[in-house]
Design a protein around this motif. Structure first.
Motif, PDB file in Angstrom:
ATOM      1  N   VAL A   1       0.871  -1.178   0.000  1.00 48.46           N
ATOM      2  CA  VAL A   1       0.000   0.000   0.000  1.00 48.46           C
ATOM      3  C   VAL A   1       0.908   1.228   0.000  1.00 48.46           C
ATOM      4  N   ASN A   2       0.660   2.167  -0.896  1.00 45.03           N
ATOM      5  CA  ASN A   2       1.574   3.307  -1.083  1.00 45.03           C
ATOM      6  C   ASN A   2       1.472   4.344   0.041  1.00 45.03           C
ATOM      7  N   SER A   3       0.257   4.562   0.555  1.00 45.45           N
ATOM      8  CA  SER A   3       0.078   5.596   1.586  1.00 45.45           C
ATOM      9  C   SER A   3       0.635   5.115   2.931  1.00 45.45           C
ATOM     10  N   LEU A   4       1.538   5.909   3.522  1.00 46.96           N
ATOM     11  CA  LEU A   4       2.109   5.516   4.823  1.00 46.96           C
ATOM     12  C   LEU A   4       1.067   5.650   5.928  1.00 46.96           C
ATOM     13  N   GLU A   5       0.090   6.560   5.726  1.00 48.21           N
ATOM     14  CA  GLU A   5      -1.002   6.695   6.706  1.00 48.21           C
ATOM     15  C   GLU A   5      -1.843   5.422   6.697  1.00 48.21           C
ATOM     16  N   PHE A   6      -2.185   4.940   5.485  1.00 43.17           N
ATOM     17  CA  PHE A   6      -2.938   3.676   5.385  1.00 43.17           C
ATOM     18  C   PHE A   6      -2.107   2.523   5.962  1.00 43.17           C
ATOM     19  N   GLN A   7      -0.789   2.537   5.750  1.00 42.08           N
ATOM     20  CA  GLN A   7       0.049   1.461   6.325  1.00 42.08           C
ATOM     21  C   GLN A   7      -0.083   1.487   7.854  1.00 42.08           C
ATOM     22  N   ARG A   8      -0.077   2.696   8.428  1.00 41.61           N
ATOM     23  CA  ARG A   8      -0.201   2.795   9.899  1.00 41.61           C
ATOM     24  C   ARG A   8      -1.568   2.280  10.344  1.00 41.61           C
ATOM     25  N   ILE A   9      -2.620   2.634   9.605  1.00 46.56           N
ATOM     26  CA  ILE A   9      -3.980   2.204   9.980  1.00 46.56           C
ATOM     27  C   ILE A   9      -4.085   0.679   9.872  1.00 46.56           C
ATOM     28  N   LEU A  10      -3.506   0.113   8.820  1.00 40.26           N
ATOM     29  CA  LEU A  10      -3.592  -1.344   8.600  1.00 40.26           C
ATOM     30  C   LEU A  10      -2.732  -2.093   9.610  1.00 40.26           C
ATOM     31  N   GLY A  11      -1.589  -1.527   9.968  1.00 37.92           N
ATOM     32  CA  GLY A  11      -0.714  -2.134  10.971  1.00 37.92           C
ATOM     33  C   GLY A  11      -0.203  -3.513  10.561  1.00 37.92           C
ATOM     34  N   SER A  12       0.124  -4.309  11.576  1.00 40.21           N
ATOM     35  CA  SER A  12       0.729  -5.629  11.339  1.00 40.21           C
ATOM     36  C   SER A  12       0.078  -6.679  12.230  1.00 40.21           C
ATOM     37  N   THR A  13       0.147  -7.953  11.787  1.00 40.45           N
ATOM     38  CA  THR A  13      -0.219  -9.061  12.686  1.00 40.45           C
ATOM     39  C   THR A  13       1.025  -9.315  13.551  1.00 40.45           C
ATOM     40  N   ALA A  14       1.015 -10.383  14.320  1.00 44.14           N
ATOM     41  CA  ALA A  14       2.184 -10.656  15.184  1.00 44.14           C
ATOM     42  C   ALA A  14       3.451 -10.768  14.327  1.00 44.14           C
ATOM     43  N   LYS A  15       3.298 -11.266  13.089  1.00 36.97           N
ATOM     44  CA  LYS A  15       4.519 -11.553  12.309  1.00 36.97           C
ATOM     45  C   LYS A  15       4.672 -10.708  11.048  1.00 36.97           C
ATOM     46  N   THR A  16       3.525 -10.325  10.438  1.00 35.30           N
ATOM     47  CA  THR A  16       3.673  -9.698   9.107  1.00 35.30           C
ATOM     48  C   THR A  16       2.764  -8.466   8.968  1.00 35.30           C
ATOM     49  N   PRO A  17       3.140  -7.532   8.078  1.00 30.95           N
ATOM     50  CA  PRO A  17       2.333  -6.333   7.854  1.00 30.95           C
ATOM     51  C   PRO A  17       1.031  -6.690   7.152  1.00 30.95           C
ATOM     52  N   ARG A  18      -0.035  -5.930   7.430  1.00 28.91           N
ATOM     53  CA  ARG A  18      -1.309  -6.119   6.716  1.00 28.91           C
ATOM     54  C   ARG A  18      -1.314  -5.267   5.446  1.00 28.91           C
ATOM     55  N   TRP A  19      -0.284  -4.409   5.279  1.00 25.87           N
ATOM     56  CA  TRP A  19      -0.280  -3.448   4.153  1.00 25.87           C
ATOM     57  C   TRP A  19       0.653  -3.905   3.021  1.00 25.87           C
ATOM     58  N   ALA A  20       1.184  -5.107   3.134  1.00 29.21           N
ATOM     59  CA  ALA A  20       2.060  -5.603   2.057  1.00 29.21           C
ATOM     60  C   ALA A  20       1.918  -7.102   1.973  1.00 29.21           C
ATOM     61  N   ILE A  21       2.247  -7.643   0.778  1.00 32.45           N
ATOM     62  CA  ILE A  21       2.241  -9.104   0.612  1.00 32.45           C
ATOM     63  C   ILE A  21       3.254  -9.470  -0.473  1.00 32.45           C
ATOM     64  N   ALA A  22       3.793 -10.674  -0.365  1.00 30.32           N
ATOM     65  CA  ALA A  22       4.698 -11.158  -1.410  1.00 30.32           C
ATOM     66  C   ALA A  22       3.891 -12.104  -2.291  1.00 30.32           C
ATOM     67  N   TYR A  23       3.993 -11.915  -3.604  1.00 30.37           N
ATOM     68  CA  TYR A  23       3.402 -12.890  -4.523  1.00 30.37           C
ATOM     69  C   TYR A  23       4.546 -13.782  -4.986  1.00 30.37           C
ATOM     70  N   LYS A  24       4.463 -15.087  -4.669  1.00 31.66           N
ATOM     71  CA  LYS A  24       5.555 -16.011  -5.011  1.00 31.66           C
ATOM     72  C   LYS A  24       5.245 -16.717  -6.321  1.00 31.66           C
ATOM     73  N   PHE A  25       6.218 -16.705  -7.239  1.00 35.40           N
ATOM     74  CA  PHE A  25       6.027 -17.424  -8.501  1.00 35.40           C
ATOM     75  C   PHE A  25       5.990 -18.924  -8.207  1.00 35.40           C
ATOM     76  N   PRO A  26       5.182 -19.677  -8.967  1.00 35.43           N
ATOM     77  CA  PRO A  26       5.166 -21.132  -8.783  1.00 35.43           C
ATOM     78  C   PRO A  26       6.556 -21.706  -9.031  1.00 35.43           C
ATOM     79  N   ALA A  27       6.952 -22.755  -8.263  1.00 35.27           N
ATOM     80  CA  ALA A  27       8.262 -23.396  -8.471  1.00 35.27           C
ATOM     81  C   ALA A  27       8.303 -23.923  -9.901  1.00 35.27           C
TER      82      ALA A  27
END
Ligand code: 1X8
Length: 326
Positions: A295-321
């Motif tokens: 998510v580009n907005s840092l304000e939205f990143q703050r609102i979304l926050g994080s779970t115990a381990k990972t941010p709610r405002w970002a995700i990795a898309y992994k290519f299939p092996a």
């Protein structure tokens, strides 16, 4: 040795330091050198000779300070001022769209995303204090990493001093990114290792990790390591409102920032861009194992926050092996 000599030397050393740092920036960051290697070597030889004669004039951002010191007995530990997060993974389009749905449920539909290549290297955190590189640390467990400052200083794409004016120089900033080996550099390194009867590295990520986590900086200095910087940790003395602003600022500072970063305001484009790199990545000069969507907005990143381990405002898309060629 009269005062004039020292004043003259100080002036010439400052000139040489700035010229050589500039030419390193041109060659290793912009990939567009202005002088030949011979002219560069000549400047370096003059600087080292002058610093040898006037060691009291050596500064921490002198390019002569890049060549590693003595091997370390062990790596000291460094506590990150801000933890280095790990990303949740999405393995298909459905999981990507689930991420987007969760985001819009919290911050609404008017959300922009920055999409970046997920570089297959070693995560690194660079702490600059008043513009000078003070500490470089590995991610470790996200809270505590290893102090690899002497090794990272040998990487020419890492500025020893931020290239911004004093009014844009923060008191403290943690700049995060990836140290990696190109496919070409990896191939050449493994050829050298085979010739020397050493076991080859399994992949460029292991080779980059092995090169950074070397106790002898002179060995690191021989490895063709490069960097892309892509995230912000703790910062004091400068404000940002979007992730894209952070990346623009990193370019001004003299860091390498990946050229394939894109901003989208609708999620279909995010998905299409991610999928487009599944095949295109084979033509890149370095390895990637997926994409990173933020998510580009840092304000939205703050609102979304994080779970115990990972941010709610970002995700990795992994290519299939991929099926390895047998
Ligand atoms: N673990 C992480 O947070 C990340 C890991 C990586 C990676 N390996 N390459 C690129 C990015 C990026 N462009 O943000 C990130 S972010």
């Amino acid at each position: 040795m009269n005062l004039l000599d020292i004043k003259e030397a100080e002036k010439r050393i400052k000139e040489l330091r700035e010229q050589i740092n500039y030419h390193n920036y041109r060659y290793y960051v912009l990939d567009s050198p202005e002088i030949t290697d011979a002219e560069y070597d000549k400047l370096m030889r003059e600087l080292i000779a002058l610093e040898k004669k006037f060691p009291e004039l050596i500064t921490p951002d002198s390019p002569s300070q890049r060549v590693g010191g003595e091997p370390l007995p062990y790596f000291e530990r460094v506590t990150h001022r801000e933890p280095m997060i790990s990303l949740a993974d999405a393995f298909d389009e459905g999981e990507l769209r689930d991420f987007h749905r969760r985001v819009t449920e919290t911050v609404g539909d008017n959300v922009e995303y920055v999409v970046e290549l997920k570089i297959d290297g070693l995560a690194i955190s660079l702490t600059y204090e008043n513009g000078l590189l003070a500490t470089a640390a590995t991610r470790g467990d996200g809270i505590v990493g290893e102090n690899v400052t002497q090794n990272v200083k040998t990487i020419k794409s890492v500025p020893l001093r931020l290239r911004v004016p004093p009014e844009k120089t923060p008191a403290i900033i943690e700049v995060r990114g990836e140290v990696y080996l190109s496919k070409e550099g990896f191939k050449k390194l493994n050829e050298e290792r085979e010739e020397a009867g050493l076991a080859p590295f399994a992949n460029p990520r292991n080779a980059a990790a092995g090169s950074i986590r070397q106790l002898d900086p002179k060995i690191t200095a021989q490895r063709p390591l490069s960097t892309f910087m892509y995230a912000l940790g703790y910062v004091e003395g400068i404000e940002f409102t979007t992730h894209l602003e952070v990346l623009e600022y990193y370019k001004e500072c003299g860091f390498r920032v990946n050229e394939h970063i894109r901003l989208f305001n609708n999620f279909d484009d995010v998905v299409n861009y991610c999928m487009s790199w599944q095949e295109k990545r084979h033509s890149l000069p370095y390895e990637i194992d997926g994409m990173v969507i933020k998510v580009n907005s840092l304000e939205f990143q703050r609102i979304l926050g994080s779970t115990a381990k990972t941010p709610r405002w970002a995700i990795a898309y992994k290519f299939p092996a991929e099926q390895k060629e047998s």
